[in-house]
Motif scaffolding. Structure first.
Motif, PDB file in Angstrom:
ATOM      1  N   ALA A  51       0.892  -1.144   0.137  1.00 22.99           N
ATOM      2  CA  ALA A  51      -0.022  -0.077   0.026  1.00 22.99           C
ATOM      3  C   ALA A  51       0.778   1.182  -0.043  1.00 22.99           C
ATOM      4  CB  ALA A  51      -1.002  -0.185   1.140  1.00 22.99           C
ATOM      5  N   GLY A  52       2.113   1.126   0.166  1.00 20.72           N
ATOM      6  CA  GLY A  52       2.921   2.311  -0.047  1.00 20.72           C
ATOM      7  C   GLY A  52       3.463   2.932   1.261  1.00 20.72           C
ATOM      8  N   LEU A  53       3.170   1.955   2.523  1.00 19.36           N
ATOM      9  CA  LEU A  53       3.672   2.506   3.606  1.00 19.36           C
ATOM     10  C   LEU A  53       4.838   2.407   4.023  1.00 19.36           C
ATOM     11  CD1 LEU A  53       0.352   2.245   4.180  1.00 19.36           C
ATOM     12  CD2 LEU A  53       0.938   2.001   6.704  1.00 19.36           C
ATOM     13  N   VAL A  54       5.707   3.282   4.442  1.00 17.65           N
ATOM     14  CA  VAL A  54       7.388   2.974   4.589  1.00 17.65           C
ATOM     15  C   VAL A  54       7.433   2.875   6.194  1.00 17.65           C
ATOM     16  CG1 VAL A  54       9.444   4.407   4.597  1.00 17.65           C
ATOM     17  CG2 VAL A  54       7.483   4.614   2.751  1.00 17.65           C
ATOM     18  N   PHE A  55       8.309   1.882   6.356  1.00 20.22           N
ATOM     19  CA  PHE A  55       8.518   1.486   7.738  1.00 20.22           C
ATOM     20  C   PHE A  55       9.867   0.915   7.944  1.00 20.22           C
ATOM     21  CE2 PHE A  55       5.496  -1.341   6.191  1.00 20.22           C
ATOM     22  CZ  PHE A  55       6.024  -2.805   6.265  1.00 20.22           C
ATOM     23  N   ARG A  56      10.611   0.838   9.086  1.00 21.20           N
ATOM     24  CA  ARG A  56      11.811   0.426   9.148  1.00 21.20           C
ATOM     25  C   ARG A  56      11.830  -1.031   9.504  1.00 21.20           C
ATOM     26  NH1 ARG A  56      17.048  -0.346   8.983  1.00 21.20           N
ATOM     27  NH2 ARG A  56      18.594   0.956  10.384  1.00 21.20           N
ATOM     28  N   ALA A  57      10.701  -1.442  10.151  1.00 20.00           N
ATOM     29  CA  ALA A  57      10.916  -3.133  10.612  1.00 20.00           C
ATOM     30  C   ALA A  57       9.586  -3.491  11.183  1.00 20.00           C
ATOM     31  CB  ALA A  57      11.994  -3.455  11.409  1.00 20.00           C
ATOM     32  N   VAL A  58       9.277  -4.549  11.071  1.00 18.90           N
ATOM     33  CA  VAL A  58       8.064  -5.136  11.764  1.00 18.90           C
ATOM     34  C   VAL A  58       8.118  -5.401  13.349  1.00 18.90           C
ATOM     35  CG1 VAL A  58       6.521  -7.155  12.000  1.00 18.90           C
ATOM     36  CG2 VAL A  58       7.203  -6.059   9.652  1.00 18.90           C
ATOM     37  N   ALA A  59       7.748  -4.832  14.086  1.00 20.62           N
ATOM     38  CA  ALA A  59       7.814  -4.923  15.625  1.00 20.62           C
ATOM     39  C   ALA A  59       6.635  -5.942  16.135  1.00 20.62           C
ATOM     40  CB  ALA A  59       8.058  -3.614  16.331  1.00 20.62           C
ATOM     41  N   ALA A  60       7.054  -6.950  16.823  1.00 21.39           N
ATOM     42  CA  ALA A  60       6.010  -7.957  17.423  1.00 21.39           C
ATOM     43  C   ALA A  60       6.339  -8.429  18.683  1.00 21.39           C
ATOM     44  CB  ALA A  60       5.914  -9.005  16.404  1.00 21.39           C
ATOM     45  N   ASP A  61       5.892  -8.791  19.755  1.00 25.77           N
ATOM     46  CA  ASP A  61       5.903  -9.573  20.828  1.00 25.77           C
ATOM     47  C   ASP A  61       6.344 -10.739  20.805  1.00 25.77           C
ATOM     48  OD1 ASP A  61       3.406 -10.561  20.528  1.00 25.77           O
ATOM     49  OD2 ASP A  61       2.428  -9.541  22.072  1.00 25.77           O
ATOM     50  N   CYS A  62       6.430 -11.751  21.690  1.00 28.24           N
ATOM     51  CA  CYS A  62       6.885 -12.952  21.863  1.00 28.24           C
ATOM     52  C   CYS A  62       6.380 -14.107  21.156  1.00 28.24           C
ATOM     53  CB  CYS A  62       7.570 -13.314  23.164  1.00 28.24           C
ATOM     54  SG  CYS A  62       6.180 -13.500  24.551  1.00 28.24           S
ATOM     55  N   ALA A  63       4.765 -13.533  21.351  1.00 31.51           N
ATOM     56  CA  ALA A  63       3.907 -14.584  20.858  1.00 31.51           C
ATOM     57  C   ALA A  63       3.989 -14.821  19.279  1.00 31.51           C
ATOM     58  CB  ALA A  63       2.509 -13.745  20.891  1.00 31.51           C
ATOM     59  N   TYR A  64       4.721 -13.914  18.676  1.00 25.44           N
ATOM     60  CA  TYR A  64       5.015 -13.932  17.379  1.00 25.44           C
ATOM     61  C   TYR A  64       6.875 -14.107  16.927  1.00 25.44           C
ATOM     62  CZ  TYR A  64       0.529 -11.824  16.582  1.00 25.44           C
ATOM     63  OH  TYR A  64      -0.719 -11.533  16.476  1.00 25.44           O
ATOM     64  N   GLY A  65       7.546 -13.264  17.731  1.00 22.83           N
ATOM     65  CA  GLY A  65       8.956 -13.788  17.846  1.00 22.83           C
ATOM     66  C   GLY A  65       9.469 -15.050  17.880  1.00 22.83           C
ATOM     67  N   ASP A  66       8.944 -15.914  18.606  1.00 25.25           N
ATOM     68  CA  ASP A  66       9.123 -17.383  18.958  1.00 25.25           C
ATOM     69  C   ASP A  66       9.081 -18.163  17.882  1.00 25.25           C
ATOM     70  OD1 ASP A  66      10.458 -16.764  21.604  1.00 25.25           O
ATOM     71  OD2 ASP A  66       8.411 -17.139  22.698  1.00 25.25           O
ATOM     72  N   HIS A  67       8.357 -17.996  16.791  1.00 25.81           N
ATOM     73  CA  HIS A  67       8.036 -18.855  15.873  1.00 25.81           C
ATOM     74  C   HIS A  67       8.946 -18.619  14.664  1.00 25.81           C
ATOM     75  CE1 HIS A  67       4.375 -20.267  17.580  1.00 25.81           C
ATOM     76  NE2 HIS A  67       4.145 -18.986  18.256  1.00 25.81           N
ATOM     77  N   ASP A  68       9.738 -19.722  14.434  1.00 29.64           N
ATOM     78  CA  ASP A  68      10.541 -19.335  13.159  1.00 29.64           C
ATOM     79  C   ASP A  68       9.863 -19.333  11.822  1.00 29.64           C
ATOM     80  OD1 ASP A  68      12.518 -20.236  14.906  1.00 29.64           O
ATOM     81  OD2 ASP A  68      12.816 -22.380  14.257  1.00 29.64           O
ATOM     82  N   SER A  69       8.519 -19.834  11.742  1.00 31.85           N
ATOM     83  CA  SER A  69       7.617 -19.575  10.412  1.00 31.85           C
ATOM     84  C   SER A  69       7.363 -18.114  10.205  1.00 31.85           C
ATOM     85  CB  SER A  69       6.436 -20.567  10.488  1.00 31.85           C
ATOM     86  OG  SER A  69       5.630 -20.178  11.516  1.00 31.85           O
TER      87      SER A  69
END
Length: 328
Positions: A51-69
């Motif tokens: 959609a054209g949004l500019v962002f440095r990185a995706v930030a997420a908590d450990c509910a997502y960070g712990d998943h390799d997939s």
């Protein structure tokens, strides 16, 4: 599932998509139409980029960070990430003495603030104007390291005790400045202060949840269909957008009533004399982007036009029809 864009000044809802549990599909999790929450999250982040949004990185908590997939899905979509890890999630060795992010942090050298060893002082600035001293370090965990495809960064207020509520264990694929990966990575390098800054923005997500759920009724819908849920979420996002528009809009005088210097007197009986709003009404100011022009300046006029009936002949009442019935 939702995505929220944020920087140090504002946060803004971007996309939302209902999650449908597997038991609603004929083949459960094997059904082609089923998507897990992790898959939906990757899709929404990808949509934001498209959609054209500019962002440095995706930030997420450990509910997502712990998943390799999840990390692999973001990498495949060309999206950088900074995500938290469960402190004692032992996925790096077998047995009761699993090597965890906490173990990796304790292996770092630290004596005191004057002799920080492996730790780097970081000054965090907050929106209300106050600042706080944190400490951050590069750690090693399994095949993760300062120059690996994934780095493990630890940030805390006290490297000696690693307080549970003031310590972050962060995984990121942003390259370290000066590392061999920095020259080949599609993402700009990020030092420890930048990594901590990015993850600190994730807390705006929790703030936005409180507002859209508690104040604007995100979770108050009494519907069951997927389409109805999406419509409700769209209306809530529109309300959130109008709140931000009002917050940043410069103060201005109320628009004059169209065609009259003053409203009709309150005690006057009969038809409302306020005319309907004009058929062509332009929003003032520069919309800033070709998506939506603010109409808040003309809200009263627009509502008046809806409240007034069209100028057509009234339908006679049953009594009137009986009085004027023709006879032969």
């Amino acid at each position: 599932m939702t995505t929220c864009w944020a920087d140090e000044r504002v946060y803004y809802p971007v996309h939302a998509r209902p999650y449908t549990p597997a038991h609603h599909f004929p083949r459960g999790k094997k059904d082609p139409g089923f998507q897990s929450k992790l898959q939906i999250a990757v899709a929404l982040a990808t949509e934001a980029k498209a959609a054209g949004l500019v962002f440095r990185a995706v930030a997420a908590d450990c509910a997502y960070g712990d998943h390799d997939s999840f990390r692999a899905g973001l990498h495949a979509a060309g999206l950088a990430f900074v995500m938290a890890l469960e402190p004692r999630h032992g996925a790096w060795s077998h047995g009761t003495d699993a090597y965890t992010p906490v173990d990796a942090a304790h292996a770092l050298a630290w004596t005191d603030a004057d002799r920080p060893g492996d730790w780097t002082r970081i000054e965090r600035a907050f929106r209300d104007g106050h600042a706080a001293t944190w400490w951050a370090a590069e750690a090693r965990l399994g095949w993760w390291g300062p120059d690996g495809n994934v780095r493990l960064a630890v940030a805390t207020t006290d490297p000696a005790t690693l307080p549970e509520k003031a310590t972050w264990y962060l995984a990121t694929d942003l390259p370290r400045p000066g590392s061999p990966r920095a020259a080949d990575s599609p993402n700009l390098p990020a030092d420890l202060a930048e990594i901590v800054r990015i993850y600190g923005l994730r807390h705006w997500v929790e703030q936005s949840y409180k507002q859209v759920k508690d104040e604007l009724g995100w979770a108050d819908f009494q519907v069951r269909s997927d389409t109805a849920i999406r419509r409700h979420q769209t209306l809530v996002n529109c309300a959130f957008s109008f709140c931000w528009s009002t917050w940043f809009a410069p103060p201005s005088a109320a628009p004059p009533l169209c065609g009259h210097d003053a409203p009709p007197s309150a005690g006057k009986r009969g038809h409302n004399q306020t005319p309907p709003g004009p058929t062509a009404l332009l929003a003032p100011g520069d919309p800033g982007r070709p998506w939506l022009a603010g109409a808040l300046e003309h809200a009263a006029t627009l509502l008046t036009s809806l409240d007034n009936p069209a100028s057509t002949q009234r339908t006679p009442s049953p009594d009137q029809r009986r009085c004027h019935r023709q006879t032969s």
